[in-house]
Design an enzyme around this catalytic site. Structure first.
Site, PDB file in Angstrom:
ATOM      1  N   LYS A 119       0.855  -1.184   0.000  1.00 17.64           N
ATOM      2  CA  LYS A 119       0.000   0.000   0.000  1.00 17.64           C
ATOM      3  C   LYS A 119       0.885   1.226   0.000  1.00 17.64           C
ATOM      4  O   LYS A 119       2.013   1.182   0.502  1.00 17.64           O
ATOM      5  CB  LYS A 119      -0.885   0.032   1.250  1.00 17.64           C
ATOM      6  CG  LYS A 119      -2.148   0.839   1.071  1.00 17.64           C
ATOM      7  CD  LYS A 119      -3.171   0.025   0.319  1.00 17.64           C
ATOM      8  CE  LYS A 119      -4.504   0.729   0.242  1.00 17.64           C
ATOM      9  NZ  LYS A 119      -5.537  -0.252  -0.150  1.00 17.64           N
TER      10      LYS A 119
HETATM   11  N1  GLU Z   1      -7.190  -0.079  -3.374  1.00 20.01           N
HETATM   12  C1  GLU Z   1      -7.926  -1.271  -3.674  1.00 20.01           C
HETATM   13  C2  GLU Z   1      -8.000  -2.184  -2.467  1.00 20.01           C
HETATM   14  O1  GLU Z   1      -7.876  -1.752  -1.355  1.00 20.01           O
HETATM   15  C3  GLU Z   1      -7.431  -1.962  -4.930  1.00 20.01           C
HETATM   16  C4  GLU Z   1      -6.013  -2.425  -4.885  1.00 20.01           C
HETATM   17  C5  GLU Z   1      -5.506  -2.916  -6.230  1.00 20.01           C
HETATM   18  O2  GLU Z   1      -6.280  -3.038  -7.162  1.00 20.01           O
HETATM   19  O3  GLU Z   1      -4.307  -3.162  -6.302  1.00 20.01           O
HETATM   20  O4  GLU Z   1      -8.257  -3.356  -2.590  1.00 20.01           O
END
Ligand code: GLU
Length: 429
Positions: A119
């Site tokens: 993240k």
């Molecule tokens: N931000 C989204 C999540 O929390 C998508 C993450 C992604 O597609 O890599 O799952």
């Protein structure tokens, strides 16, 4: 076996008692206890494999310079490249990003997409900056984290406060520095740049697949049920729409400015137009204004928290009247609320399953980008539905077999997959 691991000492942080990281660590500790893992393995799973914190000097439009802080945390890559969104929010902290990265690892493992978890985030309120400023901020952040991202290393995607334009700038910055176009470095791109059809609404579509399955599991007929949705952003707005299209009466929705309630059902399509025109759901003609907190305890069948972490707490979860909660957000239920809701026999479908539609279609997008071969919308939607339903049935079986809540079973399943990958690869050297 319960282990007592001193967490994250070497990265200069101690796990706090409260907040997303404490919740994520508590979930992991419970899974480790169920699986009987030794302390060393627990510690390996508890700590991010790699973290990067960067200063981002931003030239404002008036010529002044402001220095912001950004992070990229790669929690694990035992099963493949790290994967996860980038969040722009004033609440972003290193601990929040660590928690979200860990949840991505479990989400990818649970849905069996071949990624680890990561993240990123910048502590910034994007609404206070102009579009050119956000572009400069995004490009500088991307160039600061450039050494650790890439289609085989770590693949960012949108999250709160970022969108497909943010991904286009990230992709361009990475590509310009590489000297050639690298579409597979991010997902959630505009379709014109190699984004996948169906990616924009994939998280919402997945939430609704699971919500309908969970209602049925509880013996509640969708077309006679009511729902409240917290959050009217990337996840909540289309989740509300798809629920309404499936015949669920969506009686309340909220955003960060307030909530609206209409007992005979909100017209979500019109509400989306109102929110697009005014910037908020507040003031929607014909609906009664309620507070965001009131929405959480409405007498509905289904509650979809689709905003931020930590909204269902020890203080309010005894008052929740929904029988089914489907977590559109990451980490909306604190560890204490989780216990209270389980005791009250509220079915909580955990985030790492419920909101996995986004990363599933991110995976499809990455596959398409890397192969330069594009799938039809129908193919994307069908494959997404199949993966969500398969994971749901596996999770129900795992929970029943082990006598666990859905969250416990989901975390145990995911942790076991990651630990198995790690042990099979072996420890180097
Ligand atoms: N931000 C989204 C999540 O929390 C998508 C993450 C992604 O597609 O890599 O799952």
């Amino acid at each position: 076996m319960t282990t007592n691991v001193p967490l994250l000492q070497e990265t200069g942080s101690t796990a706090r008692d409260e907040g997303p990281l404490a919740d994520a660590q508590a979930q992991l500790a419970a899974a480790v206890a169920t699986l009987g893992y030794e302390p060393g393995l627990h510690e390996l799973l508890a700590r991010p494999r790699r973290e990067m914190t960067v200063s981002i000097p931003l030239r404002r439009d008036d010529g002044s310079v402001e220095v912001l802080t950004g992070h990229r945390v790669q929690h694990n890559f035992s099963r493949g490249p790290a994967k996860g969104g980038v969040r722009y929010s004033p609440r972003v902290s290193l601990d929040e990003v660590r928690a979200l990265a860990m949840w991505m690892t479990w989400k990818c493992a649970l849905l069996d997409v071949p990624y680890g978890g990561a993240k990123g985030g910048i502590t910034v309120d994007p609404r206070r900056y102009t579009r050119p400023e956000i572009e400069r901020l995004t490009r500088r952040y991307t160039s600061e984290i450039l050494p650790i991202i890439g289609p085989d290393k770590d693949v960012p995607a949108p999250d709160i406060g970022t969108d497909e334009q943010t991904m286009a700038w990230m992709m361009d910055t990475y590509s310009v520095s590489s000297g050639y176009t690298v579409p597979g470095v991010v997902t959630g791109k505009p379709v014109a740049l190699g984004g996948s059809l169906g990616r924009a609404s994939a998280t919402s579509a997945g939430v609704v697949h699971i919500a309908l399955a969970a209602l049925e599991h509880r013996g509640i007929t969708a077309t006679r049920s009511t729902a409240a949705v917290q959050g009217f952003g990337k996840v909540g707005a289309d989740a509300a729409l798809f629920l309404a299209e499936a015949g669920v009466r969506v009686v309340a929705v909220s955003d960060q400015y307030g909530a609206v309630h209409q007992q005979d059902g909100l017209n979500i399509h019109t509400l989306q137009q109102h929110a697009a025109a005014t910037g908020s759901v507040v003031g929607f003609p014909g609906a009664e204004a309620i507070s965001g907190e009131e929405l959480l305890t409405l007498d509905v069948d289904l509650l979809v928290p689709a905003a931020v972490e930590g909204v269902l707490t020890g203080a309010n979860s005894r008052d929740v009247r929904a029988r089914v909660i489907v977590e559109g957000a990451n980490g909306p239920t604190t560890a204490e609320a989780d216990r209270i809701l389980a005791d009250r026999d509220v079915l909580v479908v955990p985030d790492i399953l419920a909101n996995a539609g986004g990363v599933i279609v991110s995976y499809f997008e990455w596959v398409q980008s890397n192969q330069a071969y594009w799938w039809s919308r129908q193919e994307v939607d069908d494959r997404l539905a199949r993966r969500m339903h398969t994971a749901w049935h596996h999770l129900l079986d795992a929970a029943a077999a082990r006598g666990l809540t859905l969250r416990e079973a989901a975390t145990v399943t995911a942790v076991e997959r990651v630990a198995d990958a790690h042990r099979t690869r072996g420890l180097y050297p």
